[in-house]
Design a protein around this motif. Sequence first.
Motif, PDB file in Angstrom:
ATOM      1  N   HIS A   5      16.230  57.540  30.507  1.00  0.00           N
ATOM      2  CA  HIS A   5      15.102  57.282  29.609  1.00  0.00           C
ATOM      3  C   HIS A   5      15.471  56.131  28.671  1.00  0.00           C
ATOM      4  CE1 HIS A   5      11.475  58.007  27.311  1.00  0.00           C
ATOM      5  NE2 HIS A   5      12.181  58.094  26.200  1.00  0.00           N
ATOM      6  N   ILE A   6      14.705  55.065  28.747  1.00  0.00           N
ATOM      7  CA  ILE A   6      14.889  53.895  27.887  1.00  0.00           C
ATOM      8  C   ILE A   6      13.665  53.793  26.974  1.00  0.00           C
ATOM      9  CG2 ILE A   6      15.215  51.394  27.814  1.00  0.00           C
ATOM     10  CD1 ILE A   6      16.268  51.565  30.685  1.00  0.00           C
ATOM     11  N   GLU A   7      13.913  53.676  25.686  1.00  0.00           N
ATOM     12  CA  GLU A   7      12.813  53.636  24.726  1.00  0.00           C
ATOM     13  C   GLU A   7      12.956  52.450  23.779  1.00  0.00           C
ATOM     14  OE1 GLU A   7      10.550  56.557  21.451  1.00  0.00           O
ATOM     15  OE2 GLU A   7      12.231  57.299  22.668  1.00  0.00           O
ATOM     16  N   ASN A   8      11.957  51.568  23.808  1.00  0.00           N
ATOM     17  CA  ASN A   8      11.838  50.448  22.861  1.00  0.00           C
ATOM     18  C   ASN A   8      13.143  49.644  22.760  1.00  0.00           C
ATOM     19  OD1 ASN A   8      10.379  48.856  21.010  1.00  0.00           O
ATOM     20  ND2 ASN A   8      11.255  49.975  19.272  1.00  0.00           N
ATOM     21  N   LEU A   9      13.700  49.309  23.904  1.00  0.00           N
ATOM     22  CA  LEU A   9      15.006  48.654  23.937  1.00  0.00           C
ATOM     23  C   LEU A   9      14.884  47.161  23.636  1.00  0.00           C
ATOM     24  CD1 LEU A   9      18.059  48.997  24.577  1.00  0.00           C
ATOM     25  CD2 LEU A   9      17.503  48.388  26.949  1.00  0.00           C
ATOM     26  N   LEU A  19      15.800  40.998  25.659  1.00  0.00           N
ATOM     27  CA  LEU A  19      14.894  42.116  25.911  1.00  0.00           C
ATOM     28  C   LEU A  19      14.159  42.430  24.620  1.00  0.00           C
ATOM     29  CD1 LEU A  19      17.137  44.476  28.110  1.00  0.00           C
ATOM     30  CD2 LEU A  19      15.599  42.634  28.841  1.00  0.00           C
ATOM     31  N   THR A  20      12.860  42.591  24.707  1.00  0.00           N
ATOM     32  CA  THR A  20      12.040  42.677  23.501  1.00  0.00           C
ATOM     33  C   THR A  20      11.149  43.911  23.484  1.00  0.00           C
ATOM     34  OG1 THR A  20      10.387  41.231  24.554  1.00  0.00           O
ATOM     35  CG2 THR A  20      12.043  40.178  23.162  1.00  0.00           C
ATOM     36  N   GLY A  21      11.686  45.019  23.983  1.00  0.00           N
ATOM     37  CA  GLY A  21      10.935  46.266  23.924  1.00  0.00           C
ATOM     38  C   GLY A  21      10.707  46.869  25.292  1.00  0.00           C
ATOM     39  N   ILE A  22      11.778  47.383  25.913  1.00  0.00           N
ATOM     40  CA  ILE A  22      11.701  47.978  27.249  1.00  0.00           C
ATOM     41  C   ILE A  22      11.535  49.483  27.128  1.00  0.00           C
ATOM     42  CG2 ILE A  22      12.936  48.410  29.413  1.00  0.00           C
ATOM     43  CD1 ILE A  22      12.186  45.543  29.195  1.00  0.00           C
ATOM     44  N   ASP A  23      10.534  50.021  27.829  1.00  0.00           N
ATOM     45  CA  ASP A  23      10.343  51.458  27.959  1.00  0.00           C
ATOM     46  C   ASP A  23      10.361  51.792  29.446  1.00  0.00           C
ATOM     47  OD1 ASP A  23       9.707  52.412  25.139  1.00  0.00           O
ATOM     48  OD2 ASP A  23       8.190  50.844  25.378  1.00  0.00           O
ATOM     49  N   GLY A  60      16.215  50.552  19.637  1.00  0.00           N
ATOM     50  CA  GLY A  60      15.913  51.373  20.795  1.00  0.00           C
ATOM     51  C   GLY A  60      17.082  52.221  21.252  1.00  0.00           C
ATOM     52  N   SER A  61      16.869  52.952  22.344  1.00  0.00           N
ATOM     53  CA  SER A  61      17.883  53.889  22.841  1.00  0.00           C
ATOM     54  C   SER A  61      17.865  53.939  24.361  1.00  0.00           C
ATOM     55  CB  SER A  61      17.631  55.296  22.280  1.00  0.00           C
ATOM     56  OG  SER A  61      16.378  55.800  22.738  1.00  0.00           O
ATOM     57  N   VAL A  62      19.013  54.358  24.911  1.00  0.00           N
ATOM     58  CA  VAL A  62      19.158  54.592  26.349  1.00  0.00           C
ATOM     59  C   VAL A  62      19.833  55.942  26.513  1.00  0.00           C
ATOM     60  CG1 VAL A  62      20.145  53.810  28.524  1.00  0.00           C
ATOM     61  CG2 VAL A  62      19.428  52.123  26.815  1.00  0.00           C
ATOM     62  N   ILE A 226       8.439  44.783  30.001  1.00  0.00           N
ATOM     63  CA  ILE A 226       7.708  45.182  31.194  1.00  0.00           C
ATOM     64  C   ILE A 226       6.225  44.903  30.969  1.00  0.00           C
ATOM     65  CG2 ILE A 226       7.023  47.137  32.636  1.00  0.00           C
ATOM     66  CD1 ILE A 226       9.780  48.353  32.092  1.00  0.00           C
ATOM     67  N   VAL A 227       5.673  44.022  31.803  1.00  0.00           N
ATOM     68  CA  VAL A 227       4.275  43.619  31.623  1.00  0.00           C
ATOM     69  C   VAL A 227       3.348  44.311  32.616  1.00  0.00           C
ATOM     70  CG1 VAL A 227       4.904  41.395  30.630  1.00  0.00           C
ATOM     71  CG2 VAL A 227       4.570  41.586  33.111  1.00  0.00           C
ATOM     72  N   HIS A 228       3.934  44.951  33.627  1.00  0.00           N
ATOM     73  CA  HIS A 228       3.093  45.635  34.611  1.00  0.00           C
ATOM     74  C   HIS A 228       3.947  46.641  35.362  1.00  0.00           C
ATOM     75  CE1 HIS A 228      -0.453  46.011  37.232  1.00  0.00           C
ATOM     76  NE2 HIS A 228       0.398  46.105  38.238  1.00  0.00           N
ATOM     77  N   SER A 229       3.377  47.803  35.660  1.00  0.00           N
ATOM     78  CA  SER A 229       4.039  48.824  36.462  1.00  0.00           C
ATOM     79  C   SER A 229       3.027  49.419  37.436  1.00  0.00           C
ATOM     80  CB  SER A 229       4.617  49.946  35.591  1.00  0.00           C
ATOM     81  OG  SER A 229       5.635  49.464  34.747  1.00  0.00           O
ATOM     82  N   GLY A 230       3.536  49.840  38.577  1.00  0.00           N
ATOM     83  CA  GLY A 230       2.662  50.461  39.550  1.00  0.00           C
ATOM     84  C   GLY A 230       3.480  51.030  40.695  1.00  0.00           C
ATOM     85  N   ASP A 231       2.785  51.429  41.753  1.00  0.00           N
ATOM     86  CA  ASP A 231       3.487  51.981  42.904  1.00  0.00           C
ATOM     87  C   ASP A 231       4.049  50.852  43.763  1.00  0.00           C
ATOM     88  OD1 ASP A 231       1.334  50.977  44.354  1.00  0.00           O
ATOM     89  OD2 ASP A 231       0.370  52.931  44.597  1.00  0.00           O
ATOM     90  N   SER A 232       4.535  51.186  44.951  1.00  0.00           N
ATOM     91  CA  SER A 232       5.217  50.206  45.788  1.00  0.00           C
ATOM     92  C   SER A 232       4.321  49.044  46.199  1.00  0.00           C
ATOM     93  CB  SER A 232       5.790  50.890  47.036  1.00  0.00           C
ATOM     94  OG  SER A 232       4.757  51.512  47.787  1.00  0.00           O
TER      95      SER A 232
END
Length: 248
Positions: A5-9, A19-23, A60-62, A226-232
């Motif tokens: 779990h990565i939060e606001n990294l 890195l400017t805010g990875i979730d 943030g945290s990992v 991360i600007v976009h997420s989705g399936d394969s």
Amino acid sequence: MSLLHIENLHVDVAGQPILTGIDLTVAAGEVHAVMGPNGSGKSTLANVLAGRPGYDITEGSVTVDGEDITPLSPEERSLRGLFLAFQYPIEIPGVSNMEFLKAAVDAHAAGRGEDPPSAVDFVKRARACAARLELNPDFLKRGVNDGFSGGEKKRNEILQMLVLEPRLAVLDETDSGLDIDALQVVANGINAFRGNGNAVVLVTHYQRLLNYVVPERVHVLADGRIVHSGDSSVALQLEERGYGWLDG
């Protein structure tokens, strides 16, 4: 509970924000692919997860299995089940693969307060993993990456992963430099690993590996987030259309 779990990294390198805010959340048994243009922060994310010096977490945290790993050294993270396959594996002349792997396995056992495997049991395990990757047993006698082709180095990274049996594998462009046959062999190794309830974060530029290792999620990095997420299917769209369609 998520495995990773990565939060606001937020991460700086040499004083520059990369890195400017990875979730990101990855569950056991899942493969998450991380894609994006050059300079987007993909390898930075991999190095931060492994604890490489020079990457400063400013916010943030990992967490891995619920434990915050940000204060831990790379060695401590490894003992907790995190593995990084390098984008550019280094050569260690004079140290055979077998010696290297045995030292690593023994160190992990000691870190868990367990007895190391016997020499006989370890050799059987190493040879079985090598066979899975279609590597000749003599490969284990060679110096670590010494004189290896690019494809051999990448297969050696997967061999290390299979022998060490981590909980979370971060694979940084493991598909680069592989021909189609080696790509399929490496993919088989990754799929065998994920089938044991482990998790994989797979950094890649290309769709081709994802034809064989189908991810649960694909995340697109740009400008450190991360600007976009989705399936394969996201990877297929990127292959056809590039990154421009994600603008805005």
